[in-house]
Design a protein around this motif. Structure first.
Motif, PDB file in Angstrom:
ATOM      1  N   LYS A 134       7.437  12.803  -1.821  1.00 18.69           N
ATOM      2  CA  LYS A 134       8.017  11.490  -2.077  1.00 18.69           C
ATOM      3  C   LYS A 134       9.313  11.348  -1.295  1.00 18.69           C
ATOM      4  O   LYS A 134      10.036  12.319  -1.121  1.00 18.69           O
ATOM      5  CB  LYS A 134       8.300  11.320  -3.578  1.00 18.69           C
ATOM      6  N   PRO A 135       9.636  10.156  -0.810  1.00 18.08           N
ATOM      7  CA  PRO A 135       8.941   8.890  -1.039  1.00 18.08           C
ATOM      8  C   PRO A 135       7.823   8.598  -0.047  1.00 18.08           C
ATOM      9  O   PRO A 135       7.195   7.555  -0.120  1.00 18.08           O
ATOM     10  CB  PRO A 135      10.071   7.875  -0.874  1.00 18.08           C
ATOM     11  N   PHE A 136       7.555   9.509   0.911  1.00 26.70           N
ATOM     12  CA  PHE A 136       6.556   9.228   1.949  1.00 26.70           C
ATOM     13  C   PHE A 136       5.131   9.485   1.465  1.00 26.70           C
ATOM     14  O   PHE A 136       4.281   8.621   1.547  1.00 26.70           O
ATOM     15  CB  PHE A 136       6.857  10.064   3.196  1.00 26.70           C
TER      16      PHE A 136
ATOM     17  N   ILE B 147       9.131  -0.676   3.856  1.00 28.71           N
ATOM     18  CA  ILE B 147       7.776  -1.029   3.449  1.00 28.71           C
ATOM     19  C   ILE B 147       6.784  -0.783   4.582  1.00 28.71           C
ATOM     20  O   ILE B 147       5.695  -0.231   4.377  1.00 28.71           O
ATOM     21  CB  ILE B 147       7.720  -2.492   2.977  1.00 28.71           C
ATOM     22  N   ASN B 148       7.144  -1.170   5.799  1.00 26.82           N
ATOM     23  CA  ASN B 148       6.220  -0.986   6.924  1.00 26.82           C
ATOM     24  C   ASN B 148       5.918   0.486   7.176  1.00 26.82           C
ATOM     25  O   ASN B 148       4.780   0.852   7.482  1.00 26.82           O
ATOM     26  CB  ASN B 148       6.798  -1.624   8.194  1.00 26.82           C
ATOM     27  N   LEU B 149       6.926   1.337   7.062  1.00 23.57           N
ATOM     28  CA  LEU B 149       6.694   2.766   7.278  1.00 23.57           C
ATOM     29  C   LEU B 149       5.874   3.368   6.146  1.00 23.57           C
ATOM     30  O   LEU B 149       4.921   4.115   6.390  1.00 23.57           O
ATOM     31  CB  LEU B 149       8.034   3.502   7.405  1.00 23.57           C
TER      32      LEU B 149
ATOM     33  N   GLY C   7      15.660   2.641   6.814  1.00 27.22           N
ATOM     34  CA  GLY C   7      15.301   1.700   5.760  1.00 27.22           C
ATOM     35  C   GLY C   7      14.909   2.399   4.477  1.00 27.22           C
ATOM     36  O   GLY C   7      15.305   1.995   3.379  1.00 27.22           O
ATOM     37  N   VAL C   8      14.124   3.465   4.601  1.00 29.61           N
ATOM     38  CA  VAL C   8      13.720   4.234   3.422  1.00 29.61           C
ATOM     39  C   VAL C   8      14.924   4.934   2.808  1.00 29.61           C
ATOM     40  O   VAL C   8      15.153   4.890   1.591  1.00 29.61           O
ATOM     41  CB  VAL C   8      12.636   5.278   3.794  1.00 29.61           C
TER      42      VAL C   8
ATOM     43  N   THR D 125       0.813  -1.199   0.000  1.00 25.70           N
ATOM     44  CA  THR D 125       0.000   0.000   0.000  1.00 25.70           C
ATOM     45  C   THR D 125       0.853   1.257   0.000  1.00 25.70           C
ATOM     46  O   THR D 125       1.743   1.398   0.810  1.00 25.70           O
ATOM     47  CB  THR D 125      -0.888   0.025   1.257  1.00 25.70           C
ATOM     48  N   HIS D 126       0.596   2.157  -0.918  1.00 27.22           N
ATOM     49  CA  HIS D 126       1.301   3.431  -0.926  1.00 27.22           C
ATOM     50  C   HIS D 126       0.503   4.431  -1.734  1.00 27.22           C
ATOM     51  O   HIS D 126       0.147   4.171  -2.877  1.00 27.22           O
ATOM     52  CB  HIS D 126       2.703   3.257  -1.505  1.00 27.22           C
ATOM     53  N   ARG D 127       0.204   5.566  -1.128  1.00 31.42           N
ATOM     54  CA  ARG D 127      -0.664   6.532  -1.781  1.00 31.42           C
ATOM     55  C   ARG D 127      -0.139   7.003  -3.117  1.00 31.42           C
ATOM     56  O   ARG D 127      -0.869   7.071  -4.109  1.00 31.42           O
ATOM     57  CB  ARG D 127      -0.859   7.774  -0.893  1.00 31.42           C
ATOM     58  N   CYS D 128       1.129   7.332  -3.219  1.00 31.06           N
ATOM     59  CA  CYS D 128       1.690   7.903  -4.438  1.00 31.06           C
ATOM     60  C   CYS D 128       1.678   6.921  -5.600  1.00 31.06           C
ATOM     61  O   CYS D 128       1.693   7.319  -6.752  1.00 31.06           O
ATOM     62  CB  CYS D 128       3.115   8.375  -4.190  1.00 31.06           C
TER      63      CYS D 128
END
Length: 374
Positions: A171-173, A42-44, A108-109, A16-19
């Motif tokens: 991005k990337p959040f 991925i979890n964040l 991690g990101v 799942t990721h909005r962008c």
């Protein structure tokens, strides 16, 4: 930036990721077969709703609200190396624990988009053969005729809470306004990044992504090497730096919201001692002779006068240090000797001799450290 690496990872595992226009809710745990850094990322990035954020931190929303509304920090001051005092705002209690967890996942990101020029506040993956970051930062500048050192003034406090909020929105959040706001409240105080918080160093790296990209491009154009260790910028070249180039670098810094520290600006030529974050780089990465001389003097003081007197001399106090102060002194001294071994090599004669002289006190340090380990 290496944005594509992160997008490919998320796309591959349908996270799942909005962008990226995925749907669904918080997954809790990333798919198997990934590195720990990939799972953290991925979890964040899978957080969508406030309930996801509470699940991520494993905290009730009422407790999270309390922490946000009444952030728990302690403030103390430390003397700078030369002049002035540095204010440290250190989180305590649950706030510190939340920032520590967030730091791991931010690492991690960042590992997927980190520019090669960034050397500080970066965690290495297990099994990596990389040396200490400070060595990595120095290596590209070894043997260059000219080394230019610059420093960013008031680094952490110059990164505002608004800037952190925009980082979480972009991005990337790509978090929504509510999630970005909550995370910003968790990692900032007094309208900026606090020096002393576990999450501040990695967030400062995110704040410098654009700066690193632009300075790397400019350096490549001029056939320079460029690295950044936190607020320390280093450029090296076999051709002299001219005033126009230096002025351009300063303008770039200011365009990115930073201010160059004119007091820490210097250019060193090959016939003088060239330092990069405290390490000599004229012919190879090495320890500064002043540090070796000081360490030898401290060893002599320790051997002749004992831990109490040596700690008193080191701390420059009129009063006899407590047992805790003596332990802190010995731990720091042990760290200094280990650092010398890390830079010069564990087989180096100077390191071996120092380690041998300190051995009796080292046993005391290890015993105390194990006793208070938690």
């Amino acid at each position: 930036m290496k944005q594509s690496n992160l997008e490919e990872l998320i796309e591959k595992h349908a996270v799942t990721h909005r962008c990226l226009q995925h749907s669904g809710s918080f997954i809790g745990d990333a798919p198997t077969g990934l590195t720990s850094f990939e799972r953290y990322a991925i979890n964040l990035l899978s957080i969508v709703r406030p309930s996801d954020l509470c699940s991520f931190f494993k905290i009730h929303h009422l407790e999270l609200e309390t922490i946000i509304n009444k952030p728990n920090y302690i403030t103390y001051h430390l003397p700078k190396k030369k002049n002035g005092i540095r204010a440290i705002n250190a989180p305590i209690g649950r706030l510190k624990n939340l920032q520590k967890k967030l730091n791991r996942h931010l690492q991690g990101v960042y590992s997927s988009i980190k520019p090669d020029s960034a050397k500080g506040f970066v965690l290495h993956k297990k099994g990596s053969n990389l040396k200490a970051n400070i060595v990595e930062n120095a290596l590209p500048h070894v043997g260059k005729k000219y080394v230019l050192n610059m420093d960013i003034k008031d680094f952490f406090t110059s990164i505002s809470d608004q800037r952190i909020y925009l980082i979480f929105r972009a991005k990337p959040f790509c978090f929504d306004t509510q999630i970005a706001s909550v995370l910003t409240y968790l990692v900032t105080t007094n309208d900026c990044l606090p020096q002393g918080a576990p999450s501040s160093p990695i967030l400062s790296n995110f704040a410098c992504l654009s700066l690193d990209e632009k300075l790397t491009a400019f350096s490549n154009q001029n056939n320079w090497n460029y690295t950044r260790y936190a607020d320390d910028l280093t450029f090296s070249s076999n051709e002299p730096f001219n005033p126009v180039q230096i002025d351009f670098i300063k303008q770039l810094l200011m365009q990115e919201g930073f201010e160059p520290n004119e007091k820490k600006f210097r250019v060193r030529t090959f016939n003088k001692k060239q330092l990069v974050t405290g390490l000599v780089v004229n012919e190879k990465v090495n320890i500064d002779r002043k540090m070796l001389k000081k360490t030898r003097a401290m060893l002599y003081d320790l051997r002749v006068n004992g831990a109490s007197k040596a700690a008193q001399n080191h701390l420059k106090t009129e009063y006899r240090p407590s047992k805790d102060d003596q332990l802190i002194f010995l731990q720091k001294f042990n760290g200094t000797i280990n650092f010398i071994g890390q830079i010069r090599g564990k087989e180096d004669a100077i390191y071996v001799k120092m380690k041998s002289e300190f051995s009796s006190y080292f046993a005391i340090v290890e015993d105390e450290r194990n006793r208070y380990k938690y």
